[in-house]
Design a protein around this motif. Structure first.
Motif, PDB file in Angstrom:
ATOM      1  N   VAL A 250      58.863  86.710 -13.176  1.00 52.34           N
ATOM      2  CA  VAL A 250      57.779  85.911 -12.603  1.00 52.34           C
ATOM      3  C   VAL A 250      58.294  84.533 -12.204  1.00 52.34           C
ATOM      4  CG1 VAL A 250      55.572  84.807 -13.107  1.00 52.34           C
ATOM      5  CG2 VAL A 250      55.978  87.147 -13.835  1.00 52.34           C
ATOM      6  N   TYR A 251      59.134  83.957 -13.059  1.00 55.11           N
ATOM      7  CA  TYR A 251      59.650  82.627 -12.789  1.00 55.11           C
ATOM      8  C   TYR A 251      60.481  82.613 -11.511  1.00 55.11           C
ATOM      9  CZ  TYR A 251      61.668  78.030 -13.806  1.00 55.11           C
ATOM     10  OH  TYR A 251      62.024  76.715 -13.745  1.00 55.11           O
ATOM     11  N   SER A 252      61.339  83.636 -11.345  1.00 54.81           N
ATOM     12  CA  SER A 252      62.215  83.626 -10.169  1.00 54.81           C
ATOM     13  C   SER A 252      61.412  83.886  -8.895  1.00 54.81           C
ATOM     14  CB  SER A 252      63.332  84.658 -10.327  1.00 54.81           C
ATOM     15  OG  SER A 252      62.804  85.952 -10.236  1.00 54.81           O
ATOM     16  N   LEU A 253      60.395  84.740  -8.975  1.00 55.92           N
ATOM     17  CA  LEU A 253      59.539  84.946  -7.798  1.00 55.92           C
ATOM     18  C   LEU A 253      58.731  83.702  -7.490  1.00 55.92           C
ATOM     19  CD1 LEU A 253      58.147  88.558  -8.383  1.00 55.92           C
ATOM     20  CD2 LEU A 253      59.661  87.839  -6.546  1.00 55.92           C
ATOM     21  N   GLY A 254      58.275  83.047  -8.570  1.00 51.60           N
ATOM     22  CA  GLY A 254      57.422  81.876  -8.394  1.00 51.60           C
ATOM     23  C   GLY A 254      58.159  80.682  -7.838  1.00 51.60           C
ATOM     24  N   LYS A 255      59.459  80.675  -8.033  1.00 51.37           N
ATOM     25  CA  LYS A 255      60.258  79.555  -7.559  1.00 51.37           C
ATOM     26  C   LYS A 255      60.151  79.411  -6.035  1.00 51.37           C
ATOM     27  CE  LYS A 255      65.044  78.132  -7.785  1.00 51.37           C
ATOM     28  NZ  LYS A 255      64.909  76.791  -7.313  1.00 51.37           N
ATOM     29  N   GLY A 256      60.105  80.550  -5.339  1.00 47.14           N
ATOM     30  CA  GLY A 256      59.936  80.512  -3.897  1.00 47.14           C
ATOM     31  C   GLY A 256      58.598  79.910  -3.511  1.00 47.14           C
TER      32      GLY A 256
ATOM     33  N   GLY B 151      53.774  68.560 -15.414  1.00 48.10           N
ATOM     34  CA  GLY B 151      54.480  69.198 -14.308  1.00 48.10           C
ATOM     35  C   GLY B 151      53.721  69.066 -13.005  1.00 48.10           C
ATOM     36  N   THR B 152      52.387  69.223 -13.070  1.00 46.62           N
ATOM     37  CA  THR B 152      51.552  69.097 -11.870  1.00 46.62           C
ATOM     38  C   THR B 152      51.726  67.719 -11.245  1.00 46.62           C
ATOM     39  OG1 THR B 152      49.960  70.514 -12.995  1.00 46.62           O
ATOM     40  CG2 THR B 152      49.209  69.421 -10.994  1.00 46.62           C
TER      41      THR B 152
ATOM     42  N   GLY C  11      57.575  64.847 -20.188  1.00 47.15           N
ATOM     43  CA  GLY C  11      58.178  63.822 -19.357  1.00 47.15           C
ATOM     44  C   GLY C  11      59.428  64.300 -18.639  1.00 47.15           C
ATOM     45  N   PHE C  12      59.983  65.398 -19.132  1.00 39.64           N
ATOM     46  CA  PHE C  12      61.208  65.900 -18.520  1.00 39.64           C
ATOM     47  C   PHE C  12      60.953  67.072 -17.568  1.00 39.64           C
ATOM     48  CE2 PHE C  12      62.488  63.695 -22.298  1.00 39.64           C
ATOM     49  CZ  PHE C  12      63.640  63.024 -21.916  1.00 39.64           C
ATOM     50  N   PHE C  13      59.677  67.511 -17.489  1.00 40.16           N
ATOM     51  CA  PHE C  13      59.396  68.687 -16.662  1.00 40.16           C
ATOM     52  C   PHE C  13      59.232  68.302 -15.197  1.00 40.16           C
ATOM     53  CE2 PHE C  13      57.120  70.692 -20.566  1.00 40.16           C
ATOM     54  CZ  PHE C  13      58.351  70.892 -21.154  1.00 40.16           C
ATOM     55  N   GLN C  14      59.845  69.102 -14.324  1.00 46.50           N
ATOM     56  CA  GLN C  14      59.719  68.856 -12.887  1.00 46.50           C
ATOM     57  C   GLN C  14      58.609  69.705 -12.284  1.00 46.50           C
ATOM     58  OE1 GLN C  14      62.534  66.910 -11.406  1.00 46.50           O
ATOM     59  NE2 GLN C  14      62.740  66.488 -13.580  1.00 46.50           N
ATOM     60  N   ASN C  15      58.150  70.719 -13.029  1.00 48.64           N
ATOM     61  CA  ASN C  15      57.141  71.602 -12.445  1.00 48.64           C
ATOM     62  C   ASN C  15      56.231  72.155 -13.539  1.00 48.64           C
ATOM     63  OD1 ASN C  15      58.454  73.970 -13.634  1.00 48.64           O
ATOM     64  ND2 ASN C  15      60.042  73.549 -12.115  1.00 48.64           N
ATOM     65  N   ARG C  16      55.239  72.918 -13.112  1.00 50.16           N
ATOM     66  CA  ARG C  16      54.215  73.374 -14.049  1.00 50.16           C
ATOM     67  C   ARG C  16      54.696  74.507 -14.958  1.00 50.16           C
ATOM     68  NH1 ARG C  16      49.752  75.408 -10.255  1.00 50.16           N
ATOM     69  NH2 ARG C  16      51.618  76.110  -9.163  1.00 50.16           N
ATOM     70  N   GLU C  17      55.791  75.165 -14.587  1.00 50.75           N
ATOM     71  CA  GLU C  17      56.173  76.393 -15.290  1.00 50.75           C
ATOM     72  C   GLU C  17      56.979  76.174 -16.563  1.00 50.75           C
ATOM     73  OE1 GLU C  17      56.388  75.878 -12.146  1.00 50.75           O
ATOM     74  OE2 GLU C  17      55.497  77.523 -11.055  1.00 50.75           O
ATOM     75  N   THR C  18      57.751  75.079 -16.587  1.00 47.92           N
ATOM     76  CA  THR C  18      58.722  74.927 -17.666  1.00 47.92           C
ATOM     77  C   THR C  18      58.089  75.034 -19.056  1.00 47.92           C
ATOM     78  OG1 THR C  18      59.722  73.384 -16.148  1.00 47.92           O
ATOM     79  CG2 THR C  18      60.727  73.563 -18.301  1.00 47.92           C
ATOM     80  N   ALA C  19      56.931  74.380 -19.234  1.00 48.78           N
ATOM     81  CA  ALA C  19      56.295  74.381 -20.551  1.00 48.78           C
ATOM     82  C   ALA C  19      55.973  75.797 -20.998  1.00 48.78           C
ATOM     83  CB  ALA C  19      55.024  73.546 -20.511  1.00 48.78           C
ATOM     84  N   THR C  20      55.450  76.609 -20.068  1.00 52.84           N
ATOM     85  CA  THR C  20      55.085  77.981 -20.408  1.00 52.84           C
ATOM     86  C   THR C  20      56.316  78.774 -20.823  1.00 52.84           C
ATOM     87  OG1 THR C  20      53.421  77.762 -18.696  1.00 52.84           O
ATOM     88  CG2 THR C  20      53.761  79.950 -19.594  1.00 52.84           C
TER      89      THR C  20
END
Lengths: 382, 392
Positions: A203-209, B208-209, B292-301
């Protein structure tokens, strides 16, 4: 193919997290979880005693419990209240109370009783403590009785024992020979972790796009099936490699019992990887937002272990739970793994599970529709 | 910006973020149903076993009936040889096999102490121990009966014989989870883990948002509010908002859900609130420090999901801490969920007094203090970095 591989590799190296998730993180997580179970069955679980008798027999009882390899008498309390407080504090997992006049009552034949408490909030640990106490106690009870029989009459030792214990129960564990629950649990926890890794990484790699082109809806997703296949294929190899690494770690390096064929497992792993990737792609294409898809994928994969049927029997799960279980590829894989590792059965016994894994290819029929929708969305935004 | 204004901005940011709402509210609601699902029947019962009766005496059939009558075991098939029994066991996925050896009754009468054998798949620990409990229980009752009979035959009076059949009895009692139910065992701990992980994810998604939005509107010269407030104030306001949300969600878990699944709620509301507040603040600060180090919404998850299994197996309720290597324990002791799960279970499921969990509370508070400092540093670093970027 080669160009898509190099393109994907550039894609991977451009994101620290993605790079970690396909390289060093999985082995590290596998190793951490392996460490938890590496020691095998827990030994010397702490129990406490309240000795209200202070006799030679009470001391002998305490020595016997302490001698059990699973138990260690770590504390002695002056009252039951103090002992239960320590239980609440989780300082000890079990508490033995030897009531006053135990020795006297025993000599008089009044049948005294030792009270033993075990912490069943920590169910697994509690059950280990419980069976260890019961086993230690029955040894000593038979000893005392046999000695009594010997001293009161003039019967032979063998007879004395048999009178003390008219019939015994003998327990053999069929498969997991050493009854090593640690290894068994460990060999289910690692695949659960693996499922989480596959689903999340996909999911992460697809979402990156998607993230890159946030303003245009869905434009980052592969818009044809072959594009999607090209995108997923390099990861299939990586995940498969992780799975093989996991197998080597568990059954070869750590030497956990394995009675069947690793080849069958490696084949099953390939199907499992594909199944997990397809389910992950399905989630992504249904939601088409990287963060929300990732949260949903988390909900899908995280409780995987609970549904596997290793900690709690599948036959005792209610119907909805069994349905949810069957939607998780790893539950079918674990059935195959257990039947290989424990029973060493032929592949024929695992055919149903292989079929279930193949059934996960059916969402592929749904994917073209979803992919087409993505394409339409892309055209609109273009 | 005034504190009140900051509060409003933050609340608006939280409640207008679909990914955050899905994770925090959707996640907590869904998990409250999904996680207990496999365990709702609580205790494995009537495990299927195959019996191999090689003795075939009247007595051995009594034994089988007694074992069949226990709630744990049900004899569903019979085999004539051990080999046949094994085959049935394997093909029909049964929990175990009971073997009554040849000449069992005969040996018993001769006083040769014959043994009842039970073979099972010990891999499934819970099933195995359930079947064993049933078999051992029936076996012991029978052994006691036989012994009493022998004693009566050798001239003792019946009431005395019933009292004497063993020199010292052992009475085993389950404490805290009397019925030994599985929901009682797993769910309270998992609930705390869910609160911990979704709180971490929620804050991470928010952080991240902010970066994602900043980067997608790089050309606009409007500075977002979080770049123009002091880091200290931002950390405190953000943490407070999440603590309030999670206090409400905790009420749902510890009130509604525990009641729904009929689980013990032994802690007083005051004790639970005190422990909960320290815990949630600690987790919130951890979330902001990492966020503070996250660039996007996904990293935390990703982080939350990858750590979940490790937390479950190192927080001591499944696997005893003494059996886990020290270095692993030392690392996981820095995750608030580990002392948090221990403390909540002791307070609410085992009825410990708040004084007893003080060391755990202290651990969480110290972690909270550490994360608070890190959070300010982390927010400050982010502010420096992005405000420089936006002025460029």
């Amino acid at each position: 193919m080669k160009t898509s591989l190099t393109a994907e590799w550039r894609h991977i190296t451009s994101d620290k997290w993605l790079f970690s998730m396909v390289t060093w993180l999985p082995p590290l997580l596998f190793f951490l979880l392996y460490c938890v179970f590496a020691q095998g069955l827990p030994r010397d679980l702490a129990i406490g005693v309240v000795d209200l008798d202070h006799s030679s027999i009470s001391r002998r009882l305490i020595r016997t419990y302490d001698a059990s390899p699973s138990l260690a008498v770590t504390a002695s309390y002056s009252s039951p209240a103090e002992g239960t407080a320590a239980m609440r504090d989780a300082k000890i997992y079990g508490l033995i109370i030897i009531p006053p006049n135990t020795e006297k009552d025993m000599t008089l034949g009044a049948g005294p009783a030792v009270e033993a408490y075990y912490n069943s909030q920590y169910l697994l640990i509690g059950k280990m403590v419980k069976s260890a106490i019961a086993a230690a106690h029955s040894t000593i009870a038979v000893q005392i009785d046999a000695v009594k029989n010997l001293t009161t009459g003039s019967i032979a030792m063998e007879k004395a024992v048999s009178e003390a214990l008219p019939l015994s129960t003998q327990i053999t564990s069929l498969y997991n020979i050493g009854k090593n629950y640690a290894q068994f649990l460990g060999s289910a926890v690692l695949p659960a972790m693996w499922q989480i890794l596959i689903v999340m990484t996909t999911v992460y790699s697809l979402g990156k796009g998607l993230r890159k082109t946030k303003t245009k809806p869905a434009s980052g997703l592969p818009a044809t099936l072959s594009e999607l296949a090209n995108k997923l294929a390099p990861y299939t190899l990586i995940f498969w490699l992780q799975g093989i690494l996991m197998l080597i770690g568990m059954f070869i390096l750590a030497g956990w019992p394995m009675h069947g064929s690793l080849t069958i497992l490696v084949c099953a792993q390939f199907l499992t990887v594909c199944a997990c990737q397809i389910m992950a792609a399905l989630i992504m294409y249904l939601i088409r937002d990287s963060a929300r898809a990732l949260s949903s994928a988390a909900a899908y994969a995280a409780p995987g272990l609970a549904f596997m049927g290793v900690t709690y029997p599948v036959t005792d799960m209610i119907y909805p739970a069994r349905v949810w279980r069957s939607l998780l590829p790893m539950s079918h894989y674990i059935d195959i793994q257990i039947s290989q590792a424990n029973y060493g059965t032929s592949i024929a016994n695992s055919l149903p599970q292989f079929t279930y894994l193949l059934l996960f290819m059916t969402p592929l029929l749904l994917l073209p529709i979803l992919v087409k929708r993505v394409k339409r969305l892309q055209e609109i935004s273009a | 910006m005034s504190t009140a204004e900051l509060f409003l901005r933050e609340i608006k940011a939280v409640f207008s973020n679909p990914a955050l709402l899905l994770t925090v509210f959707g996640g907590v609601l869904l998990y409250s149903v999904l996680y207990p699902l496999p365990y709702v029947s609580q205790i494995p019962r009537e495990q299927k076993v195959v019996a191999v009766n090689l003795d075939n005496s009247q007595f051995s059939r009594t034994i089988m009936r007694m074992i069949d009558a226990t709630p744990q075991v049900s004899i569903v098939e019979q085999a004539h040889t051990i080999e046949e029994g094994k085959q049935i066991l394997l093909n029909n996925k049964m929990a175990g096999m009971l073997v009554i050896p040849e000449n069992f009754y005969h040996d018993l009468l001769l006083g040769k102490s014959p043994s009842l054998s039970f073979a099972g798949d010990a891999s499934y620990f819970l099933v195995f121990s359930t079947v064993l409990e049933g078999m051992a229980g029936a076996g012991q009752t029978l052994a006691a009966k036989v012994k009493v009979q022998q004693m009566v035959m050798s001239g003792q009076a019946l009431p005395q014989a019933t009292m004497h059949y063993t020199p010292i009895k052992l009475r085993l009692h389950a404490l805290f989870n009397e019925a030994e139910g599985y929901v009682n065992y797993v769910i309270p701990a998992i609930f705390i883990l869910i609160l911990h992980q979704t709180l971490f994810m929620g804050i991470g998604i928010l952080c991240g948002t902010e970066i994602e939005e900043l980067e997608s509107s790089a050309n606009s010269d409007k500075t977002p509010y979080w770049l123009s407030t002091s880091s200290l104030k931002l950390v405190l306001v953000r943490a407070s908002i999440f603590v309030v949300i999670y206090s409400l969600l905790a009420l749902y878990y510890f009130g509604t859900c525990l009641a729904m699944y009929d689980l013990p709620r032994l802690a007083t509301l005051e004790d639970l609130s005190l422990f909960g507040l320290i815990f949630f603040f600690s987790v919130a600060f951890l979330g902001i420090a990492a966020g503070g180090f996250f660039q996007n919404r996904e990293t935390a998850t990703v982080i939350a999901l990858l750590t979940s299994l490790v937390i479950v197996f190192t927080c001591g309720f499944i696997w005893p801490e003494s059996a886990i290597p020290k270095p692993v324990v030392m690392i996981t002791d820095f995750i608030p969920a580990v002392p948090g799960i221990k403390g909540f279970i002791q307070l609410n499921q085992m009825g410990a007094a708040i004084q007893q969990v003080r060391p755990l509370m202290a651990q969480i508070a110290v972690l909270g203090g550490l994360f608070f400092i890190l959070a300010i540093f982390s927010m400050h670093r982010r502010k420096m970095r992005y405000s420089r970027q936006s002025t460029l």
